[in-house]
Write a protein that holds these residues in place. Structure first.
Motif, PDB file in Angstrom:
ATOM      1  N   LEU A   1       0.847  -1.198   0.000  1.00 20.36           N
ATOM      2  CA  LEU A   1       0.000   0.000   0.000  1.00 20.36           C
ATOM      3  C   LEU A   1       0.880   1.245   0.000  1.00 20.36           C
ATOM      4  CD1 LEU A   1      -2.815   1.225   0.165  1.00 20.36           C
ATOM      5  CD2 LEU A   1      -2.692   1.036   2.652  1.00 20.36           C
ATOM      6  N   ARG A   2       2.044   1.147   0.659  1.00 20.78           N
ATOM      7  CA  ARG A   2       2.951   2.293   0.782  1.00 20.78           C
ATOM      8  C   ARG A   2       3.349   2.852  -0.590  1.00 20.78           C
ATOM      9  NH1 ARG A   2       4.999   6.187   0.826  1.00 20.78           N
ATOM     10  NH2 ARG A   2       6.692   7.105   2.035  1.00 20.78           N
ATOM     11  N   PHE A   3       3.565   1.968  -1.542  1.00 16.27           N
ATOM     12  CA  PHE A   3       4.003   2.440  -2.865  1.00 16.27           C
ATOM     13  C   PHE A   3       3.002   2.055  -3.964  1.00 16.27           C
ATOM     14  CE2 PHE A   3       8.088   1.803  -0.499  1.00 16.27           C
ATOM     15  CZ  PHE A   3       8.338   3.154  -0.302  1.00 16.27           C
ATOM     16  N   ALA A   4       1.728   2.157  -3.622  1.00 16.71           N
ATOM     17  CA  ALA A   4       0.689   1.796  -4.601  1.00 16.71           C
ATOM     18  C   ALA A   4       0.145   3.008  -5.342  1.00 16.71           C
ATOM     19  CB  ALA A   4      -0.452   1.070  -3.906  1.00 16.71           C
TER      20      ALA A   4
ATOM     21  N   LEU B   1      32.695  -2.312 -10.789  1.00 21.36           N
ATOM     22  CA  LEU B   1      32.273  -1.240  -9.870  1.00 21.36           C
ATOM     23  C   LEU B   1      31.842  -1.751  -8.492  1.00 21.36           C
ATOM     24  CD1 LEU B   1      30.288   1.173 -12.225  1.00 21.36           C
ATOM     25  CD2 LEU B   1      32.725   1.097 -11.754  1.00 21.36           C
ATOM     26  N   ASP B   2      31.440  -3.007  -8.417  1.00 27.52           N
ATOM     27  CA  ASP B   2      31.025  -3.630  -7.145  1.00 27.52           C
ATOM     28  C   ASP B   2      30.027  -2.773  -6.375  1.00 27.52           C
ATOM     29  OD1 ASP B   2      32.727  -5.810  -7.660  1.00 27.52           O
ATOM     30  OD2 ASP B   2      34.448  -4.652  -6.935  1.00 27.52           O
ATOM     31  N   ILE B   3      28.903  -2.490  -6.995  1.00 37.15           N
ATOM     32  CA  ILE B   3      27.839  -1.714  -6.336  1.00 37.15           C
ATOM     33  C   ILE B   3      26.470  -2.322  -6.632  1.00 37.15           C
ATOM     34  CG2 ILE B   3      28.848   0.608  -6.111  1.00 37.15           C
ATOM     35  CD1 ILE B   3      27.589   1.244  -8.872  1.00 37.15           C
ATOM     36  N   LYS B   4      25.543  -1.998  -5.718  1.00 41.33           N
ATOM     37  CA  LYS B   4      24.152  -2.398  -5.919  1.00 41.33           C
ATOM     38  C   LYS B   4      23.400  -1.141  -6.329  1.00 41.33           C
ATOM     39  CE  LYS B   4      22.082  -5.326  -2.841  1.00 41.33           C
ATOM     40  NZ  LYS B   4      21.228  -5.713  -1.689  1.00 41.33           N
ATOM     41  N   VAL B   5      22.669  -1.211  -7.433  1.00 35.40           N
ATOM     42  CA  VAL B   5      21.972  -0.017  -7.913  1.00 35.40           C
ATOM     43  C   VAL B   5      20.497  -0.307  -8.129  1.00 35.40           C
ATOM     44  CG1 VAL B   5      24.066   0.725  -9.129  1.00 35.40           C
ATOM     45  CG2 VAL B   5      22.242  -0.406 -10.407  1.00 35.40           C
ATOM     46  N   THR B   6      19.701   0.779  -8.117  1.00 33.85           N
ATOM     47  CA  THR B   6      18.318   0.675  -8.553  1.00 33.85           C
ATOM     48  C   THR B   6      18.112   1.742  -9.618  1.00 33.85           C
ATOM     49  OG1 THR B   6      16.026   0.452  -7.792  1.00 33.85           O
ATOM     50  CG2 THR B   6      17.315   2.208  -6.759  1.00 33.85           C
ATOM     51  N   TYR B   7      17.195   1.487 -10.545  1.00 30.18           N
ATOM     52  CA  TYR B   7      17.051   2.390 -11.694  1.00 30.18           C
ATOM     53  C   TYR B   7      15.704   3.107 -11.678  1.00 30.18           C
ATOM     54  CZ  TYR B   7      16.574   4.091 -16.459  1.00 30.18           C
ATOM     55  OH  TYR B   7      16.364   4.897 -17.543  1.00 30.18           O
TER      56      TYR B   7
ATOM     57  N   VAL C   1      18.799  -3.920  -8.554  1.00 28.29           N
ATOM     58  CA  VAL C   1      17.617  -4.319  -7.766  1.00 28.29           C
ATOM     59  C   VAL C   1      16.515  -3.317  -8.090  1.00 28.29           C
ATOM     60  CG1 VAL C   1      18.689  -5.573  -5.853  1.00 28.29           C
ATOM     61  CG2 VAL C   1      18.616  -3.078  -5.774  1.00 28.29           C
ATOM     62  N   GLU C   2      15.315  -3.820  -8.305  1.00 19.35           N
ATOM     63  CA  GLU C   2      14.238  -2.944  -8.781  1.00 19.35           C
ATOM     64  C   GLU C   2      13.382  -2.408  -7.634  1.00 19.35           C
ATOM     65  OE1 GLU C   2      13.963  -1.880 -11.743  1.00 19.35           O
ATOM     66  OE2 GLU C   2      14.484  -3.409 -13.244  1.00 19.35           O
ATOM     67  N   MET C   3      12.851  -1.197  -7.850  1.00 16.32           N
ATOM     68  CA  MET C   3      11.884  -0.614  -6.919  1.00 16.32           C
ATOM     69  C   MET C   3      10.507  -1.214  -7.222  1.00 16.32           C
ATOM     70  SD  MET C   3      13.107   3.356  -6.691  1.00 16.32           S
ATOM     71  CE  MET C   3      13.670   3.594  -8.376  1.00 16.32           C
ATOM     72  N   GLU C   4       9.508  -0.849  -6.409  1.00 17.94           N
ATOM     73  CA  GLU C   4       8.168  -1.413  -6.631  1.00 17.94           C
ATOM     74  C   GLU C   4       7.486  -0.783  -7.841  1.00 17.94           C
ATOM     75  OE1 GLU C   4       5.615  -1.791  -3.191  1.00 17.94           O
ATOM     76  OE2 GLU C   4       7.315  -2.269  -1.894  1.00 17.94           O
ATOM     77  N   ARG C   5       7.728   0.524  -8.055  1.00 21.39           N
ATOM     78  CA  ARG C   5       7.068   1.203  -9.183  1.00 21.39           C
ATOM     79  C   ARG C   5       8.102   1.443 -10.287  1.00 21.39           C
ATOM     80  NH1 ARG C   5       4.249   5.714  -5.364  1.00 21.39           N
ATOM     81  NH2 ARG C   5       6.343   5.632  -4.498  1.00 21.39           N
ATOM     82  N   ILE C   6       7.993   0.672 -11.340  1.00 19.42           N
ATOM     83  CA  ILE C   6       8.999   0.763 -12.411  1.00 19.42           C
ATOM     84  C   ILE C   6       8.338   0.797 -13.787  1.00 19.42           C
ATOM     85  CG2 ILE C   6      10.864  -0.336 -11.121  1.00 19.42           C
ATOM     86  CD1 ILE C   6      10.124  -2.959 -12.676  1.00 19.42           C
TER      87      ILE C   6
ATOM     88  N   GLU D   1      11.471   5.127  -1.548  1.00 26.85           N
ATOM     89  CA  GLU D   1      11.255   3.865  -2.269  1.00 26.85           C
ATOM     90  C   GLU D   1      12.592   3.223  -2.667  1.00 26.85           C
ATOM     91  OE1 GLU D   1       8.484   4.292  -5.503  1.00 26.85           O
ATOM     92  OE2 GLU D   1       8.692   2.201  -6.120  1.00 26.85           O
ATOM     93  N   ALA D   2      13.518   4.058  -3.115  1.00 27.04           N
ATOM     94  CA  ALA D   2      14.840   3.538  -3.507  1.00 27.04           C
ATOM     95  C   ALA D   2      15.551   2.949  -2.283  1.00 27.04           C
ATOM     96  CB  ALA D   2      15.678   4.646  -4.128  1.00 27.04           C
ATOM     97  N   ASN D   3      15.405   3.610  -1.144  1.00 28.70           N
ATOM     98  CA  ASN D   3      16.058   3.123   0.082  1.00 28.70           C
ATOM     99  C   ASN D   3      15.578   1.722   0.475  1.00 28.70           C
ATOM    100  OD1 ASN D   3      16.358   6.379   1.684  1.00 28.70           O
ATOM    101  ND2 ASN D   3      17.886   5.190   0.606  1.00 28.70           N
ATOM    102  N   THR D   4      14.325   1.412   0.186  1.00 32.04           N
ATOM    103  CA  THR D   4      13.802   0.096   0.584  1.00 32.04           C
ATOM    104  C   THR D   4      14.452  -1.053  -0.198  1.00 32.04           C
ATOM    105  OG1 THR D   4      11.994   0.139  -1.025  1.00 32.04           O
ATOM    106  CG2 THR D   4      11.511   1.038   1.169  1.00 32.04           C
ATOM    107  N   THR D   5      15.101  -0.736  -1.313  1.00 28.19           N
ATOM    108  CA  THR D   5      15.734  -1.803  -2.115  1.00 28.19           C
ATOM    109  C   THR D   5      17.106  -2.202  -1.573  1.00 28.19           C
ATOM    110  OG1 THR D   5      16.893  -0.279  -3.598  1.00 28.19           O
ATOM    111  CG2 THR D   5      14.645  -0.898  -4.233  1.00 28.19           C
ATOM    112  N   GLY D   6      17.673  -1.344  -0.714  1.00 33.91           N
ATOM    113  CA  GLY D   6      19.025  -1.606  -0.208  1.00 33.91           C
ATOM    114  C   GLY D   6      20.113  -1.209  -1.199  1.00 33.91           C
ATOM    115  N   ALA D   7      19.738  -0.511  -2.262  1.00 38.32           N
ATOM    116  CA  ALA D   7      20.728  -0.097  -3.266  1.00 38.32           C
ATOM    117  C   ALA D   7      21.656   0.981  -2.707  1.00 38.32           C
ATOM    118  CB  ALA D   7      20.004   0.435  -4.505  1.00 38.32           C
TER     119      ALA D   7
END
Ligand code: SF4
Ligand code: SF4
Length: 424
Positions: free
Chosen positions: A30-33, A278-284, A344-349, A380-386
């Motif tokens: 519901l938070r990101f709906a 680069l050894d990083i975790k990203v979200t787009y 790693v993807e966010m919920e709304r993409i 929202e990006a923070n919730t992915t751990g990126a």
């Protein structure tokens, strides 16, 4: 079209409110709906596409007139198009975004504009940019010494169009240089319009200034045709949308690519090679005008008709823009090609992505809405751990970066090209 022409569509609105939410089968929490930032922030039905349908109908029928509040609401639409995607999930004959835009255009044509918009349009007229305070004479400063051909003096196959944000924002200028260098190093025959370059004026269109947009677009189209380029490459998603969709409607017939599409092509051709991990975790973050509104223009002319005086349809069927064919794969393919990058993807993409908050000129006309919208994306990006929030538009990068640091929320915001350069 004009607001009056939208009446059949306005009357077909079922008041179902689907346009306020991302498609139900895509909702994970519901938070990101929520899909529409305008109703998400103002919690007032009139701010949604549903409310804009009702307001448009009432205004064109003369049931209500323009008030200060109505004008504020009309211009508090980010033109992000999220409502359009959700409404069209199960409707073939609705155009919520078009209605939002015709509402803005009607207000503008009757002089109902915001003071900031008046300043922006004054800047467009005098300095050929919507960025207030910027000077035309400084437009090419970012390109000094790069050796990009001046298309008003010599031919090149590819035209690079940096756009106003990259050209004037000092923090972003190095990125425009990097982007152009990347193409030059890969052997691209690259030119730009140099002193003759002007704003694409896509943001004027997004704010409902259709006449001003058309006048600037026609000047640009004449310059582009004279230069005889085969391809336009831009690193800005707003410019991309303007060239790909709006200019095509006005008769521009050249290949238009966002830089992520061109870079993906160069990687596939072996002209860009990665040597570092680069050894990083990203979200787009999908920019609205590259993603759901990045679909190519499809010519159409026809009329609305009713079958047995009951079922609305268009004859011939209208092209259906619902975000499905936007640019989603190229940026993700580039990220996957860079060694040591985990996506790693966010919920709304993709077609149901949340806006960065800068759309529709709202980063200047409705700062609170714009900042809140960006701040929601950071959460929202923070919730992915990126570690890094990556995007492919200077407006998104600037707006999202600006929202970091508030309420302890923070994430590194990077343009995709920065990662490409780092890994080469
Ligand atoms: S605009 Fe579309 S989704 Fe929104 S209330 Fe009307 S019919 Fe429903
Ligand atoms: S375009 Fe975006 S901000 Fe405007 S009504 Fe639709 S979802 Fe809301």
């Amino acid at each position: 079209m004009a607001l009056d022409d939208m009446r059949p569509i306005q009357e077909r609105c079922s008041n179902c409110s689907f346009c306020k939410w991302i498609p139900f089968d895509k909702q994970q929490s519901l938070r990101f709906a929520v899909a529409c930032p305008s109703i998400g922030y103002y919690s007032w039905n009139t701010n949604s596409a549903r409310g804009r349908m009702q307001m448009g109908r009432a205004l064109s029928a003369g049931d209500i007139g323009y008030t200060e509040k109505a004008v504020e609401i009309i211009h508090s639409c980010l033109s992000c198009g999220a409502c359009d995607v959700s409404c069209k999930i199960c409707r073939y004959n609705m155009e919520p975004l078009e209605n939002n835009m015709e509402l803005k255009a009607d207000a503008v044509s009757k002089g109902h504009i915001l003071p900031v918009q008046a300043e922006m349009m004054e800047s467009l007229k005098a300095e050929k940019t919507l960025i207030r305070g910027a000077k035309k004479a400084d437009r090419t400063a970012w390109a000094k010494g790069l050796g990009i051909k001046d298309l008003t003096k010599e031919h090149a196959d590819v035209m690079f169009f940096a756009g106003c944000k990259y050209s004037y924002d000092e923090k972003l200028q190095p990125l425009a240089r990097e982007a152009a260098k990347l193409l030059l190093d890969a052997g691209t025959d690259l030119g730009f319009l140099a002193e003759a370059e002007m704003c694409c004026s896509g943001r004027a269109w997004q704010m409902g200034f259709f006449g001003e947009f058309k006048a600037h677009a026609e000047n640009n189209i004449a310059l582009i045709k004279k230069a005889g380029v085969k391809t336009i490459v831009t690193p800005c998603s707003d410019c991309y949308h303007a060239f790909k969709r709006l200019y095509a409607q006005l008769g521009l017939d050249v290949e238009v690519l966002h830089i992520v599409e061109f870079v993906e092509r160069l990687i596939n051709e072996g002209k860009i090679k990665f040597t570092k991990s680069l050894d990083i975790k990203v979200t787009y973050h999908d920019p609205c005008h590259l993603g759901r509104q990045g679909e190519p223009y499809v010519p159409w002319s026809g009329k609305e008709k009713k079958i047995r005086n009951q079922i609305h349809t268009w004859d011939p069927p209208r092209p259906r823009y619902n975000g499905a064919y936007g640019i989603y794969d190229a940026p993700r393919n580039i990220l996957k090609a860079i060694p040591g990058v985990e996506l790693v993807e966010m919920e709304r993409i993709k077609e149901y992505a949340w806006c960065c908050g800068a759309g529709g000129g709202c980063s200047e006309t409705d700062k609170k809405l714009s900042e809140w919208t960006a701040s929601e994306r950071i959460t929202e990006a923070n919730t992915t751990g990126a570690d890094v929030l990556v995007t492919a538009c200077p407006w998104c990068k600037s707006n999202l970066s600006g929202a970091c640091g508030e309420d302890g929320k923070s994430i590194e915001v990077a343009d995709l090209l920065e990662l490409v350069r780092k890994a080469m």
